[in-house]
Scaffold this motif. Structure first.
Motif, mmCIF file in Angstrom:
data_model
loop_
_atom_site.group_PDB
_atom_site.id
_atom_site.type_symbol
_atom_site.label_atom_id
_atom_site.label_comp_id
_atom_site.label_asym_id
_atom_site.label_seq_id
_atom_site.Cartn_x
_atom_site.Cartn_y
_atom_site.Cartn_z
ATOM 1 N N GLN A 266 -23.215 7.338 28.650
ATOM 2 C CA GLN A 266 -22.685 5.123 28.528
ATOM 3 C C GLN A 266 -23.255 4.204 29.923
ATOM 4 O OE1 GLN A 266 -20.553 8.630 29.296
ATOM 5 N NE2 GLN A 266 -20.623 8.379 26.684
ATOM 6 N N ALA A 267 -24.172 5.336 30.526
ATOM 7 C CA ALA A 267 -24.910 3.479 31.027
ATOM 8 C C ALA A 267 -26.072 3.093 30.668
ATOM 9 C CB ALA A 267 -25.339 4.754 32.187
ATOM 10 N N ALA A 268 -26.149 1.937 30.706
ATOM 11 C CA ALA A 268 -27.195 1.166 30.423
ATOM 12 C C ALA A 268 -28.404 1.566 31.044
ATOM 13 C CB ALA A 268 -27.182 -0.252 31.394
ATOM 14 N N CYS A 269 -29.801 1.229 30.414
ATOM 15 C CA CYS A 269 -31.596 1.301 30.936
ATOM 16 C C CYS A 269 -31.932 1.910 31.816
ATOM 17 C CB CYS A 269 -32.232 0.560 29.811
ATOM 18 S SG CYS A 269 -32.123 0.597 27.657
ATOM 19 N N LEU A 270 -32.761 2.618 32.640
ATOM 20 C CA LEU A 270 -32.737 1.921 34.099
ATOM 21 C C LEU A 270 -34.104 0.938 33.951
ATOM 22 C CD1 LEU A 270 -32.888 6.265 34.889
ATOM 23 C CD2 LEU A 270 -31.014 4.683 35.659
ATOM 24 N N ILE A 291 -44.347 -8.551 19.332
ATOM 25 C CA ILE A 291 -43.313 -7.929 20.085
ATOM 26 C C ILE A 291 -43.568 -8.571 21.613
ATOM 27 C CG2 ILE A 291 -41.518 -6.135 19.739
ATOM 28 C CD1 ILE A 291 -43.370 -4.589 17.574
ATOM 29 N N VAL A 292 -42.313 -9.282 21.241
ATOM 30 C CA VAL A 292 -41.839 -9.525 23.217
ATOM 31 C C VAL A 292 -40.464 -9.015 23.641
ATOM 32 C CG1 VAL A 292 -43.652 -12.077 22.587
ATOM 33 C CG2 VAL A 292 -40.760 -12.084 22.152
ATOM 34 N N LEU A 293 -39.906 -8.626 24.365
ATOM 35 C CA LEU A 293 -39.305 -8.233 25.667
ATOM 36 C C LEU A 293 -38.637 -9.883 26.186
ATOM 37 C CD1 LEU A 293 -37.272 -6.219 26.341
ATOM 38 C CD2 LEU A 293 -37.920 -6.108 27.996
ATOM 39 N N LYS A 294 -37.484 -10.837 25.721
ATOM 40 C CA LYS A 294 -36.901 -11.899 25.881
ATOM 41 C C LYS A 294 -35.733 -11.539 27.205
ATOM 42 C CE LYS A 294 -36.803 -14.248 22.131
ATOM 43 N NZ LYS A 294 -37.878 -15.738 22.402
ATOM 44 N N VAL A 295 -36.082 -11.903 28.222
ATOM 45 C CA VAL A 295 -35.249 -12.144 29.896
ATOM 46 C C VAL A 295 -35.160 -12.723 29.591
ATOM 47 C CG1 VAL A 295 -35.098 -10.639 31.846
ATOM 48 C CG2 VAL A 295 -36.840 -9.190 30.308
ATOM 49 N N GLY A 296 -34.205 -14.141 30.043
ATOM 50 C CA GLY A 296 -33.782 -15.420 29.939
ATOM 51 C C GLY A 296 -34.702 -16.005 28.999
ATOM 52 N N PRO A 324 -35.771 -6.836 35.579
ATOM 53 C CA PRO A 324 -34.946 -6.916 36.068
ATOM 54 C C PRO A 324 -33.344 -6.220 35.869
ATOM 55 C CG PRO A 324 -34.433 -8.033 34.219
ATOM 56 C CD PRO A 324 -36.434 -7.377 34.289
ATOM 57 N N GLU A 325 -32.436 -5.953 36.913
ATOM 58 C CA GLU A 325 -31.322 -5.179 36.963
ATOM 59 C C GLU A 325 -30.040 -6.356 36.436
ATOM 60 O OE1 GLU A 325 -30.438 -3.677 41.119
ATOM 61 O OE2 GLU A 325 -32.575 -3.223 41.278
ATOM 62 N N GLN A 326 -29.270 -5.557 35.736
ATOM 63 C CA GLN A 326 -28.167 -6.295 35.166
ATOM 64 C C GLN A 326 -28.550 -7.247 34.461
ATOM 65 O OE1 GLN A 326 -24.964 -4.823 35.725
ATOM 66 N NE2 GLN A 326 -26.350 -3.044 36.949
ATOM 67 N N ALA A 327 -29.300 -7.208 33.601
ATOM 68 C CA ALA A 327 -29.686 -7.795 32.587
ATOM 69 C C ALA A 327 -29.971 -7.990 31.335
ATOM 70 C CB ALA A 327 -31.400 -8.365 33.410
ATOM 71 N N SER A 328 -29.798 -9.416 31.020
ATOM 72 C CA SER A 328 -29.738 -8.801 28.933
ATOM 73 C C SER A 328 -30.637 -9.033 28.378
ATOM 74 C CB SER A 328 -28.222 -9.604 28.403
ATOM 75 O OG SER A 328 -27.803 -9.448 27.335
#
Length: 331
Positions: A266-270, A291-296, A324-328
């Motif tokens: 149930q946890a988010a990714c480390l 392919i890119v990973l968008k962080v903000g 980054p922690e707690q990031a979408s």
């Protein structure tokens, strides 16, 4: 009585009679029982003549050759490989070429004047001829699983007229009720593909030995595919009249799988572990780099090893550690 008289008349001159008999009887000729190749053949690396009896003394691999072998081509650009000839045994003589003979080459083996076996047997006086025909397909890439818009690389053993290959080739795909023509791939797209392959230098030296084709429409996923190559011409005008069929399979629908390490289900990714993407079929390195990973507002590129970055295809990518922690995040 007349026969007896003839014999008695010959007895005083027995040596002369035998000499006359020898002169009147033709010497037995060496008889080739196996000659390969003969006529027109597509691939030649060796010429072999086997006789019905011992033509040289056993154990003399370098005994005099029974034939002189010469090869020539009407195409002045054709380079004919050298050959080395030797006796394999007392009955078999062979000439081995350094490489396969190219297309459009004719060879003639002329008997050597005065050659005789240890028993005095002479060679037949007729020459032996064989030739190579039009170029044939040496290799097809890919040869198993293909994608829905696959570009095929056909490698020939000689120079071909690419337009004639395209004109007589077609695709038949399961689920499509008609034969599909092929499209010739050329220009920059062709150059980019060939330059990405391990045989790029050979393709640059012999560009007319490579033909790139695709079917003229997108193929259905999971379908069986037949690529048909009909008759075509060499650049010298020779016609290959032997069709070829290649049975292939279109890949399953393309899928991407994402996974990550978590403390529990149930946890988010480390944030300290990489985020991998796995593809159901390989994609090009150039596609993978997009392919890119968008962080903000930040875009993070995938991490590729040196070997992956230098390759042509790739089956997975991952995004580095210390996210980054707690990031979408969005891929």
């Amino acid at each position: 009585r007349s026969v007896s008289a003839g014999v008695s008349t010959c007895r005083p001159r027995l040596a002369a009679c035998l000499l006359l008999f020898a002169i009147g009887s033709p010497a037995r000729a060496l008889k080739p029982v196996r000659i390969t190749p003969q006529g027109e053949v597509s691939q030649v690396r060796q010429f072999v003549v086997q006789f019905d009896t011992e033509a040289v003394v056993a154990g003399q691999a370098n005994a005099p050759a029974p034939y002189t072998l010469t090869c020539e081509s009407s195409n002045t650009a054709v380079q004919i490989p050298k050959h080395h000839a030797a006796w394999r045994n007392a009955k078999t003589w062979a000439a081995d070429f350094e490489n396969d003979l190219p297309p459009d080459v004719q060879c003639t083996a002329k008997p050597v004047a005065g050659f005789k076996s240890p028993k005095g047997e002479a060679l037949p006086t007729s020459a032996i001829q064989f030739k190579t025909g039009a170029p044939f397909i040496r290799h097809l890439e890919p040869s198993g699983m293909v994608d829905e818009q696959q570009i095929f690389i056909l490698t020939f053993n000689g120079d071909v007229d690419a337009a004639s290959v395209q004109a007589t080739s077609s695709c038949r795909a399961e689920g499509i009720g008609e034969t599909l023509p092929t499209v010739l791939v050329d220009g920059k797209e062709r150059s980019d593909i060939l330059n990405s392959r391990w045989f790029a230098k050979t393709a640059e030296q012999h560009p007319n030995r490579y033909v790139l084709l695709r079917c003229n429409r997108t193929l259905p996923a999971s379908a069986n595919l037949t690529l048909q190559i009909g008759s075509y011409r060499s650049t010298g005008g020779q016609v290959n009249k032997t069709p070829r069929k290649f049975e292939l399979s279109v890949r399953n629908p393309f899928e991407v799988e994402f996974s990550c390490e978590r403390p529990n289900a149930q946890a988010a990714c480390l944030p300290i572990r990489p985020l991998p993407l796995n593809f159901s079929s390989p994609i090009s390195v150039e596609q993978a780099k997009k392919i890119v990973l968008k962080v903000g507002k930040e875009n993070i590129a995938p991490t590729l090893s040196d070997n992956e970055a230098k390759g042509s295809d790739i089956s997975s990518v991952s995004f580095g550690t210390l996210l980054p922690e707690q990031a979408s995040l969005q891929i």
